[in-house]
Design an enzyme around this catalytic site. Structure first.
Site, PDB file in Angstrom:
ATOM      1  N   LYS A 196       3.573  48.678  43.679  1.00 17.15           N
ATOM      2  CA  LYS A 196       3.908  47.921  44.886  1.00 17.15           C
ATOM      3  C   LYS A 196       2.625  47.438  45.547  1.00 17.15           C
ATOM      4  CE  LYS A 196       6.160  48.299  49.392  1.00 17.15           C
ATOM      5  NZ  LYS A 196       6.778  49.175  50.385  1.00 17.15           N
ATOM      6  N   HIS A 249       3.438  44.958  52.343  1.00 17.36           N
ATOM      7  CA  HIS A 249       3.719  46.148  53.150  1.00 17.36           C
ATOM      8  C   HIS A 249       4.109  45.785  54.578  1.00 17.36           C
ATOM      9  CE1 HIS A 249       2.157  48.356  49.757  1.00 17.36           C
ATOM     10  NE2 HIS A 249       1.036  47.688  49.834  1.00 17.36           N
ATOM     11  N   ASP A 283       9.536  42.174  47.907  1.00 15.30           N
ATOM     12  CA  ASP A 283       9.761  43.046  49.060  1.00 15.30           C
ATOM     13  C   ASP A 283       9.147  42.374  50.273  1.00 15.30           C
ATOM     14  OD1 ASP A 283      10.324  45.466  50.539  1.00 15.30           O
ATOM     15  OD2 ASP A 283       8.208  45.957  50.379  1.00 15.30           O
ATOM     16  N   GLY A 284       9.916  42.241  51.310  1.00 18.02           N
ATOM     17  CA  GLY A 284       9.364  41.706  52.540  1.00 18.02           C
ATOM     18  C   GLY A 284       9.859  40.303  52.843  1.00 18.02           C
TER      19      GLY A 284
END
Length: 186
Positions: free
Chosen positions: A52, A76, A107-108
């Site tokens: 990640k 993040h 992600d995000g």
């Protein structure tokens, strides 16, 4: 918070590595981790390995060279570095660098079903959500999470229908246009 230096108190020096939240967050980061650690993980598990925080072609290529099964394109939540690119902006570069050697996830920034559609169009195998379900949880508990997931599903389904897609294989990168493409014509 230098503006409050004359006021005294613990807050007058701002956020430093000596105390408070910054010290706690810094303590969570293992600064000794490196790409060779993936081999150690591989030798100690039969599970899939997904890294990640990859947002560049160079890191995506290194991840593939070290045998990961997947890459989670993530900044993040932009909490650690507030000037990093949005994950949707980094996704095409990562997908191009991977060249099918592993799966790529996003992600995000996924707050709507159309965000998920765009990520799929740009090459993500799947998307992860964080904040929306937390908002639902904070608002209405389990029912709030269910409502958020239903909204995301319904919006994604509508995007499929409006774009004439029946399966994910029908989604094409050409279905997503970056605003810069329009500015270049002005």
């Amino acid at each position: 918070m230098g503006n409050f230096k004359a006021a005294g108190g613990a807050h007058n020096t701002g956020t430093t590595q000596e105390g408070g939240l910054a010290k706690y967050v810094a303590s969570l980061i293992d600064k000794t981790l490196n790409w060779e650690d993936i081999a150690w993980v591989r030798n100690n598990t039969t599970m899939k390995i997904v890294v990640k925080g990859v947002i560049t072609a160079e890191d995506a290529d290194l991840a593939c060279q070290h045998g990961v099964d997947g890459i989670l394109v993530s900044n993040h939540g932009a909490r650690q570095l507030d000037t990093v690119p949005a994950t949707i902006e980094a996704l095409p570069e990562v997908v191009a660098a991977v060249k099918g050697r592993c799966e790529v996830y996003l992600d995000g920034g996924v707050c709507r079903g159309t965000d998920a559609f765009k990520a799929l169009a740009l090459g993500a195998r799947a998307v992860f959500i964080g904040r929306p379900y937390l908002w639902g949880l904070a608002h209405s508990g389990e029912q709030g999470v269910e409502h958020v997931l239903t909204l995301l599903k319904d919006e994604l389904q509508m995007a499929f229908q409006l774009c004439g897609c029946v399966t994910t294989e029908d989604i094409k990168p050409s279905m997503v246009m970056h605003h810069q493409r329009y500015l270049a014509k002005l």
